[in-house]
Design an enzyme around this catalytic site. Structure first.
Site, PDB file in Angstrom:
ATOM      1  N   SER A 171       0.834  -1.197   0.000  1.00 22.00           N
ATOM      2  CA  SER A 171       0.000   0.000   0.000  1.00 22.00           C
ATOM      3  C   SER A 171       0.876   1.257   0.000  1.00 22.00           C
ATOM      4  O   SER A 171       1.683   1.448  -0.910  1.00 22.00           O
ATOM      5  CB  SER A 171      -0.960  -0.032   1.192  1.00 22.00           C
ATOM      6  OG  SER A 171      -1.947   0.961   1.070  1.00 22.00           O
ATOM      7  N   ASP A 201       0.119  -3.997  -4.180  1.00 24.80           N
ATOM      8  CA  ASP A 201      -1.035  -3.124  -4.389  1.00 24.80           C
ATOM      9  C   ASP A 201      -0.740  -1.700  -3.912  1.00 24.80           C
ATOM     10  O   ASP A 201      -1.348  -1.210  -2.945  1.00 24.80           O
ATOM     11  CB  ASP A 201      -2.278  -3.665  -3.685  1.00 24.80           C
ATOM     12  CG  ASP A 201      -3.561  -3.222  -4.397  1.00 24.80           C
ATOM     13  OD1 ASP A 201      -3.545  -3.130  -5.634  1.00 24.80           O
ATOM     14  OD2 ASP A 201      -4.572  -2.967  -3.720  1.00 24.80           O
ATOM     15  N   HIS A 236      -7.744  -5.170  -1.386  1.00 22.03           N
ATOM     16  CA  HIS A 236      -6.459  -4.501  -1.163  1.00 22.03           C
ATOM     17  C   HIS A 236      -5.501  -5.408  -0.388  1.00 22.03           C
ATOM     18  O   HIS A 236      -4.330  -5.561  -0.761  1.00 22.03           O
ATOM     19  CB  HIS A 236      -6.716  -3.203  -0.401  1.00 22.03           C
ATOM     20  CG  HIS A 236      -5.560  -2.256  -0.374  1.00 22.03           C
ATOM     21  ND1 HIS A 236      -4.750  -2.012  -1.468  1.00 22.03           N
ATOM     22  CD2 HIS A 236      -5.064  -1.468   0.634  1.00 22.03           C
ATOM     23  CE1 HIS A 236      -3.818  -1.117  -1.146  1.00 22.03           C
ATOM     24  NE2 HIS A 236      -3.984  -0.785   0.125  1.00 22.03           N
TER      25      HIS A 236
END
Length: 385
Positions: free
Chosen positions: A50, A77, A164
């Site tokens: 992230s 991601d 996610h």
């Protein structure tokens, strides 16, 4: 392990995102100390999830200014809000393929609209992996406008971040194990839409090939030679890695084009694998709802062919298996009928070049276990008809 809990705490997402640049530079200073006592830059591998992916990018950039190039950065991601291209005039620099000798990226929650996903959908690395198309992951509940919902509620729950988090989960699962295990093999495809419709499944995917036609997602991504966007399918629950399959089903055209949904359930031993094969009627509805389409109709000769992809439990379909059993379910749409509908052809193919097929004519009958559905059964044999 880099602990930047205080920087990530906010008080807002914008503050956390802004802190990635400072934390990235601080990480670069730590790495400089390691390099000064003998660590080889080419042996350094940073893994970031992230916002952590962008921290890795800032660290790599800071070292490049000193003439030092890191060996590898893996972005799991990478966060999208405030890092999307043209998101805003003040968009921040995202991780990119200039930040290390090898930048591999796993995309699991990307979206065309910024409100729909926490991750970047655009390919930004030397090799970008898009499991299940890089957007909606199997086993995750679809949450409309997940980013906006999370912002308005002021909280993040398991439903909104399921896609996610999958990037992190897939990477952990890819870590080497003592015994031979499943590999997240991935292959190139001209477009995401062709992948979703099952129309670019390779005849084989050999990770040892030298032509760059097959890659490895995860920890051992550096062992694969494939570059650019790569695609693969996963299972909906741990272990996510499985035997990736392509299903091809041809129905008769004795009646008008089927208006409804087609599902294939493959039975192999004590396991089963389901493929959702969407007809043109379902595709139109899905496009209106901006939903993922996993199969597409193709007119082939006297039949109508549908394709789709799925992942079976690893090792549950050995190449020596003589036969497979399949049931094809058809749910008619509005004002549609199963009358005169026949099953002509079924084929299941693997990434190792093996296939099982059925050729014949089977009628559809009313299903006993699925209400409002018609079903046809098929016994598939190893090889071609």
């Amino acid at each position: 392990m880099l602990d930047w809990e205080k920087g990530a705490a906010g008080p807002s997402y914008r503050s956390s995102a802004a802190n990635t640049q400072l934390v990235g530079r601080q990480l670069a200073l730590v790495l400089l100390n390691l390099i000064s006592i003998g660590a080889l830059p080419s042996s350094i591998h940073i893994i970031g999830f992230s916002l952590g992916a962008h921290i890795a990018g800032y660290a790599g950039r800071a070292l490049l200014k000193r003439g030092i190039r890191l060996g590898r950065i893996t972005g799991l991601d990478p966060a999208s809000p405030l890092f999307r291209e043209q998101f805003a005039a003040t968009s921040m620099h995202s991780l990119n393929n200039q930040d290390a000798a090898l930048v591999d990226v796993v995309h699991t929650d990307g979206a065309i609209l910024w409100t729909e996903g926490f991750g970047l959908l655009k390919a930004i690395g030397h090799v970008d992996f898009f499991p299940n198309g890089g957007q909606d992951q199997p086993g995750c509940e679809r949450v409309f406008a997940s980013v906006l919902v999370s912002h308005l509620e002021g909280t993040v729950n398991s439903s909104t971040v399921c896609n996610h988090l999958r990037g992190f989960q897939l990477f952990i699962e890819s870590m080497p194990k003592p015994e031979p295990s499943c590999l997240f093999r991935a292959w190139p495809c001209p477009t995401r839409e062709l992948f979703r419709t099952g129309n670019c499944f390779p005849a084989t995917c050999d990770v040892n090939s030298t032509d760059g036609s097959c890659g490895l997602m995860g920890y051992e991504a550096d062992k694969g030679l494939a570059r650019g966007p790569l695609y693969l399918v996963t299972r909906d629950a741990p272990p996510f890695c499985g035997d990736q399959l392509q299903a091809t089903v041809t129905l008769s055209r004795a009646a008008p084009l089927p208006r409804g949904s087609v599902t294939l359930v493959l039975r192999h031993g004590s396991s089963s694998t389901a493929f959702r094969l969407h007809t043109e009627w379902v595709e139109a509805a899905a496009q209106q709802a901006r939903q993922l389409v996993l199969g597409r109709r193709q007119q082939v000769g006297s039949g109508v062919t549908y394709k789709g992809l799925a992942a079976a439990e690893y090792g549950s379909i050995p190449s020596s298996l003589e036969g497979l059993s399949a049931k094809i379910y058809f749910r008619p749409g509005v004002a549609a009928s199963r009358d005169r509908l026949q099953l002509y052809y079924v084929r299941i193919a693997t990434l190792d070049g093996h296939s099982w097929t059925f050729c014949g004519r089977e009628k559809f009958f009313e299903s006993n276990d699925q209400r409002d559905m018609a079903v046809a059964s098929a016994e598939l044999s190893l090889g071609f008809c």
